[in-house]
Design an enzyme around this catalytic site. Structure first.
Site, PDB file in Angstrom:
ATOM      1  N   LEU A 192     -33.023  10.195 -13.767  1.00  0.00           N
ATOM      2  CA  LEU A 192     -33.415   8.786 -13.839  1.00  0.00           C
ATOM      3  C   LEU A 192     -33.834   8.360 -15.244  1.00  0.00           C
ATOM      4  CD1 LEU A 192     -35.516   8.257 -10.579  1.00  0.00           C
ATOM      5  CD2 LEU A 192     -33.162   7.571 -11.035  1.00  0.00           C
ATOM      6  N   SER A 193     -33.829   9.278 -16.195  1.00  0.00           N
ATOM      7  CA  SER A 193     -34.340   8.980 -17.530  1.00  0.00           C
ATOM      8  C   SER A 193     -33.294   8.271 -18.399  1.00  0.00           C
ATOM      9  CB  SER A 193     -34.756  10.279 -18.226  1.00  0.00           C
ATOM     10  OG  SER A 193     -34.909  10.070 -19.616  1.00  0.00           O
ATOM     11  N   PRO A 194     -33.611   7.064 -18.899  1.00  0.00           N
ATOM     12  CA  PRO A 194     -32.667   6.403 -19.791  1.00  0.00           C
ATOM     13  C   PRO A 194     -32.459   7.171 -21.090  1.00  0.00           C
ATOM     14  CG  PRO A 194     -34.768   5.258 -19.821  1.00  0.00           C
ATOM     15  CD  PRO A 194     -34.845   6.276 -18.717  1.00  0.00           C
TER      16      PRO A 194
END
EC number: 5.99.1.4
Length: 199
Positions: A11-13
């Site tokens: 989920l980490s940009p």
């Protein structure tokens, strides 16, 4: 041979913005990689961090501007407000763990496929069809989405404990076999220099 433990969440940009540069650096130096998806939100609470949506508005605004700037600099497509964020990252993490245990495909491509699905394609990486599609496109059996769920869950939980014990507090986070730690996609160049013996 050098080795890198790569701690991240799908989920980490910033993990998305890393693209496949870690894999390119590892290949350049003959280094191996162990992929360690983990629960970053829980890690925040245990390492003094704050989840993005709970940060002061000034920090939230800066984060949006910075992510957009970095995506433009890297020439990567980005939806700063993904349709399915946040979602359950654990299931894609389990799939990555199962794929790593099974072998035979491209793990870097699989990890990036999940991240791209979230941040550029507005797909829900908690959905079974998305997980299967990402597995297949990276050269893994789609059935891995169903196999080894218990092992995946146990490893995912163990990755969190290992992350906290080894000083991981964000994502992406890279740790070499000499315990050199690099946080952020903008530190891959420093990791490259370190593996070259220049830093």
């Amino acid at each position: 041979m050098a080795h890198i433990d790569y701690f991240f969440t799908t989920l980490s940009p910033y993990s998305y913005l890393a693209g496949l540069r870690l894999e390119e650096v590892a290949q350049k130096h003959g280094a191996t990689i162990t992929y360690k998806p983990f629960d970053l939100i829980t890690a925040f609470g245990r390492t003094g961090g704050t989840p993005p949506m709970q940060r002061h508005v000034s920090r939230q605004e800066w984060r949006v501007q910075e992510i957009v700037r970095q995506a433009r600099k890297l020439g990567m497509p980005l939806n700063i407000k993904p349709a399915h964020w946040p979602t359950n990252a654990a299931l894609s993490g389990y799939a990555i763990i199962a794929a790593q245990n099974a072998g035979g495909g491209d793990l870097g491509a699989l990890v990036h496929s999940f991240l791209r699905a979230c941040w550029a394609e507005d797909r829900d990486i908690a959905q079974d069809d998305v997980i299967r599609d990402c597995l297949e496109k990276a050269g893994f059996a789609p059935s891995l989405a169903d196999e080894g769920l218990l092992t995946g869950a146990e490893t995912y939980a163990a990755n969190l404990e290992e992350a906290v014990s080894r000083g991981v507090f964000g994502a992406p986070f890279y740790i070499t076999d000499t315990d050199q730690r690099f946080w952020g996609q903008d530190r891959i160049g420093d990791l490259d220099l370190h593996l070259a013996g220049k830093l």
